[in-house]
Scaffold this motif. Structure first.
Motif, PDB file in Angstrom:
ATOM      1  N   ARG A   1      -7.082   1.641  -4.753  1.00 25.47           N
ATOM      2  CA  ARG A   1      -5.854   1.864  -4.294  1.00 25.47           C
ATOM      3  C   ARG A   1      -5.876   2.066  -2.706  1.00 25.47           C
ATOM      4  NH1 ARG A   1      -3.315   6.051  -8.629  1.00 25.47           N
ATOM      5  NH2 ARG A   1      -3.520   4.502 -10.390  1.00 25.47           N
ATOM      6  N   PHE A   2      -4.981   1.321  -2.006  1.00 21.50           N
ATOM      7  CA  PHE A   2      -5.081   1.219  -0.769  1.00 21.50           C
ATOM      8  C   PHE A   2      -3.587   2.213  -0.139  1.00 21.50           C
ATOM      9  CE2 PHE A   2      -7.541  -2.101  -1.600  1.00 21.50           C
ATOM     10  CZ  PHE A   2      -8.057  -2.436  -0.429  1.00 21.50           C
ATOM     11  N   ALA A   3      -3.933   3.150   0.836  1.00 21.01           N
ATOM     12  CA  ALA A   3      -2.919   3.937   1.231  1.00 21.01           C
ATOM     13  C   ALA A   3      -3.271   4.149   3.008  1.00 21.01           C
ATOM     14  CB  ALA A   3      -3.075   5.433   0.437  1.00 21.01           C
ATOM     15  N   ARG A   4      -2.143   4.520   3.588  1.00 31.52           N
ATOM     16  CA  ARG A   4      -2.269   4.926   4.985  1.00 31.52           C
ATOM     17  C   ARG A   4      -1.554   6.057   5.067  1.00 31.52           C
ATOM     18  NH1 ARG A   4       0.543   0.665   9.103  1.00 31.52           N
ATOM     19  NH2 ARG A   4       2.666   1.128   8.836  1.00 31.52           N
TER      20      ARG A   4
ATOM     21  N   SER B   1      -9.828   5.348  -7.374  1.00 30.24           N
ATOM     22  CA  SER B   1     -10.439   5.435  -6.026  1.00 30.24           C
ATOM     23  C   SER B   1      -9.414   5.053  -4.848  1.00 30.24           C
ATOM     24  CB  SER B   1     -11.795   4.516  -5.749  1.00 30.24           C
ATOM     25  OG  SER B   1     -12.776   4.955  -6.559  1.00 30.24           O
ATOM     26  N   TRP B   2      -9.499   5.502  -3.652  1.00 31.76           N
ATOM     27  CA  TRP B   2      -8.376   5.497  -2.866  1.00 31.76           C
ATOM     28  C   TRP B   2      -9.156   4.952  -1.376  1.00 31.76           C
ATOM     29  CZ3 TRP B   2      -3.055   5.657  -3.424  1.00 31.76           C
ATOM     30  CH2 TRP B   2      -2.702   6.253  -4.515  1.00 31.76           C
ATOM     31  N   LEU B   3      -8.832   3.927  -0.637  1.00 30.99           N
ATOM     32  CA  LEU B   3      -8.879   3.699   0.566  1.00 30.99           C
ATOM     33  C   LEU B   3      -8.048   3.837   1.305  1.00 30.99           C
ATOM     34  CD1 LEU B   3     -11.223   2.458   2.529  1.00 30.99           C
ATOM     35  CD2 LEU B   3     -10.258   0.157   2.321  1.00 30.99           C
ATOM     36  N   VAL B   4      -8.075   5.187   2.290  1.00 27.55           N
ATOM     37  CA  VAL B   4      -6.983   5.614   3.116  1.00 27.55           C
ATOM     38  C   VAL B   4      -7.260   5.306   4.601  1.00 27.55           C
ATOM     39  CG1 VAL B   4      -5.710   7.814   3.900  1.00 27.55           C
ATOM     40  CG2 VAL B   4      -6.628   7.619   1.541  1.00 27.55           C
TER      41      VAL B   4
ATOM     42  N   ALA C   1      -4.701  -5.234   0.999  1.00 25.69           N
ATOM     43  CA  ALA C   1      -3.947  -4.322   0.292  1.00 25.69           C
ATOM     44  C   ALA C   1      -3.096  -5.139  -0.737  1.00 25.69           C
ATOM     45  CB  ALA C   1      -3.310  -3.452   0.818  1.00 25.69           C
ATOM     46  N   ALA C   2      -2.429  -6.073  -0.276  1.00 27.85           N
ATOM     47  CA  ALA C   2      -1.281  -6.644  -1.181  1.00 27.85           C
ATOM     48  C   ALA C   2      -2.256  -7.514  -2.190  1.00 27.85           C
ATOM     49  CB  ALA C   2      -0.545  -7.763  -0.484  1.00 27.85           C
ATOM     50  N   ALA C   3      -3.400  -8.187  -2.117  1.00 27.24           N
ATOM     51  CA  ALA C   3      -4.134  -8.874  -3.133  1.00 27.24           C
ATOM     52  C   ALA C   3      -4.615  -7.904  -4.148  1.00 27.24           C
ATOM     53  CB  ALA C   3      -5.274  -9.561  -2.449  1.00 27.24           C
ATOM     54  N   ALA C   4      -5.031  -6.715  -3.640  1.00 26.71           N
ATOM     55  CA  ALA C   4      -5.602  -5.482  -4.758  1.00 26.71           C
ATOM     56  C   ALA C   4      -4.184  -5.203  -5.428  1.00 26.71           C
ATOM     57  CB  ALA C   4      -6.114  -4.427  -3.773  1.00 26.71           C
TER      58      ALA C   4
ATOM     59  N   PHE D   1       0.779  -1.243  -0.189  1.00 18.43           N
ATOM     60  CA  PHE D   1      -0.119  -0.092   0.122  1.00 18.43           C
ATOM     61  C   PHE D   1       0.792   1.118   0.046  1.00 18.43           C
ATOM     62  CE2 PHE D   1       0.410  -1.723   4.285  1.00 18.43           C
ATOM     63  CZ  PHE D   1       1.123  -0.698   5.059  1.00 18.43           C
ATOM     64  N   TYR D   2       0.187   2.314  -0.133  1.00 20.58           N
ATOM     65  CA  TYR D   2       1.073   3.676  -0.249  1.00 20.58           C
ATOM     66  C   TYR D   2       1.105   4.195   1.016  1.00 20.58           C
ATOM     67  CZ  TYR D   2       0.335   3.040  -5.249  1.00 20.58           C
ATOM     68  OH  TYR D   2       0.307   2.645  -6.465  1.00 20.58           O
ATOM     69  N   GLU D   3       2.329   4.894   1.540  1.00 20.94           N
ATOM     70  CA  GLU D   3       2.380   5.513   2.795  1.00 20.94           C
ATOM     71  C   GLU D   3       2.293   7.219   2.550  1.00 20.94           C
ATOM     72  OE1 GLU D   3       2.776   4.252   5.650  1.00 20.94           O
ATOM     73  OE2 GLU D   3       3.131   2.304   5.484  1.00 20.94           O
ATOM     74  N   LEU D   4       1.343   7.655   3.190  1.00 23.61           N
ATOM     75  CA  LEU D   4       1.264   8.957   2.826  1.00 23.61           C
ATOM     76  C   LEU D   4       1.581  10.029   3.811  1.00 23.61           C
ATOM     77  CD1 LEU D   4      -2.328   8.764   1.269  1.00 23.61           C
ATOM     78  CD2 LEU D   4      -0.309   8.555   0.060  1.00 23.61           C
ATOM     79  N   THR D   5       1.628  11.361   3.482  1.00 19.86           N
ATOM     80  CA  THR D   5       1.980  12.268   4.369  1.00 19.86           C
ATOM     81  C   THR D   5       0.826  13.292   4.322  1.00 19.86           C
ATOM     82  OG1 THR D   5       3.282  13.495   2.920  1.00 19.86           O
ATOM     83  CG2 THR D   5       4.407  11.850   4.420  1.00 19.86           C
ATOM     84  N   GLU D   6       0.816  14.404   5.128  1.00 24.47           N
ATOM     85  CA  GLU D   6      -0.230  15.628   4.716  1.00 24.47           C
ATOM     86  C   GLU D   6       0.128  16.008   3.500  1.00 24.47           C
ATOM     87  OE1 GLU D   6      -0.018  18.457   7.670  1.00 24.47           O
ATOM     88  OE2 GLU D   6       0.183  16.964   9.350  1.00 24.47           O
ATOM     89  N   GLU D   7       1.419  16.347   3.112  1.00 22.85           N
ATOM     90  CA  GLU D   7       1.753  16.706   1.883  1.00 22.85           C
ATOM     91  C   GLU D   7       1.173  16.000   0.666  1.00 22.85           C
ATOM     92  OE1 GLU D   7       4.083  16.436   4.104  1.00 22.85           O
ATOM     93  OE2 GLU D   7       3.782  18.417   5.054  1.00 22.85           O
TER      94      GLU D   7
END
Length: 186
Positions: free
Chosen positions: A83-86, A46-49, A70-73, A29-35
């Motif tokens: 897409r999965f992100a946290r 579409s994103w599931l955060v 997330a890995a399966a997706a 999955f994606y590792e996000l920040t505020e920016e």
């Protein structure tokens, strides 16, 4: 010449998107920040955060299920898929206020074509997450996405003397009230 520039810009967009996404990829999955959150939400799809906190026991217990789904997706390879992100709320604190996060983990479903998101309020299991990913959260109510800058929104003074931040205005009112009370009490 303008048509060539427009074509080049359209061709560069997927490359720029791939570069940004590559920098944020965490394996499943994606590792996000505020920016990076607003950059990602401006991309198609579409994103599931997941908004999480490292000290949260429920987040730690949910992590294996999150990673599995997330890995399966991600292995599906469908660019149009969810897409999965946290995002770590302990280092991205404005996200808590911006999206009204009240507990951890918080799952937020975004669709880039809308200015709204949906908040998941179900079980935190792999089966529930798979159902959410396949269903698209159709039954969940929509909430408006607040702009990142709304917290720091500028307001026009009635006198037209210029722009002042709402926080500065409220601080001025607080100081004025305190001075008034001190004057009355002294």
């Amino acid at each position: 010449a303008a048509a060539c520039a427009a074509t080049a810009a359209r061709a560069a967009a997927p490359a720029a998107e791939a570069r940004v996404l590559g920098e944020l990829w965490g394996g499943a999955f994606y590792e996000l920040t505020e920016e990076s959150l607003d950059l990602v939400l401006a991309m198609p799809g579409s994103w599931l955060v997941q908004v999480h906190a490292p000290w949260c026991a429920k987040c730690a217990a949910f992590h294996p299920a999150w990673s599995e789904v997330a890995a399966a997706a991600a292995s599906n390879g469908d660019a149009a898929a969810l897409r999965f992100a946290r995002i770590d709320a302990s280092t991205s604190t404005s996200v808590i206020k911006r999206f009204g996060v009240k507990s951890f983990p918080e799952l937020l479903l975004f669709n880039a074509s809308q200015a709204t998101f949906r908040r998941y309020r179900g079980d935190f299991t792999a089966d529930a997450l798979r159902a959410l990913a396949s269903d698209g959260a159709g039954a969940l109510p929509e909430e408006p996405i607040r702009p990142a800058s709304e917290e720091f929104e500028l307001v026009q003074r009635a006198s037209g003397a210029g722009l002042v931040s709402t926080k500065a205005m409220s601080m001025g009112v607080t100081i004025a009230a305190l001075l008034f009370l001190l004057g009355v009490c002294v």
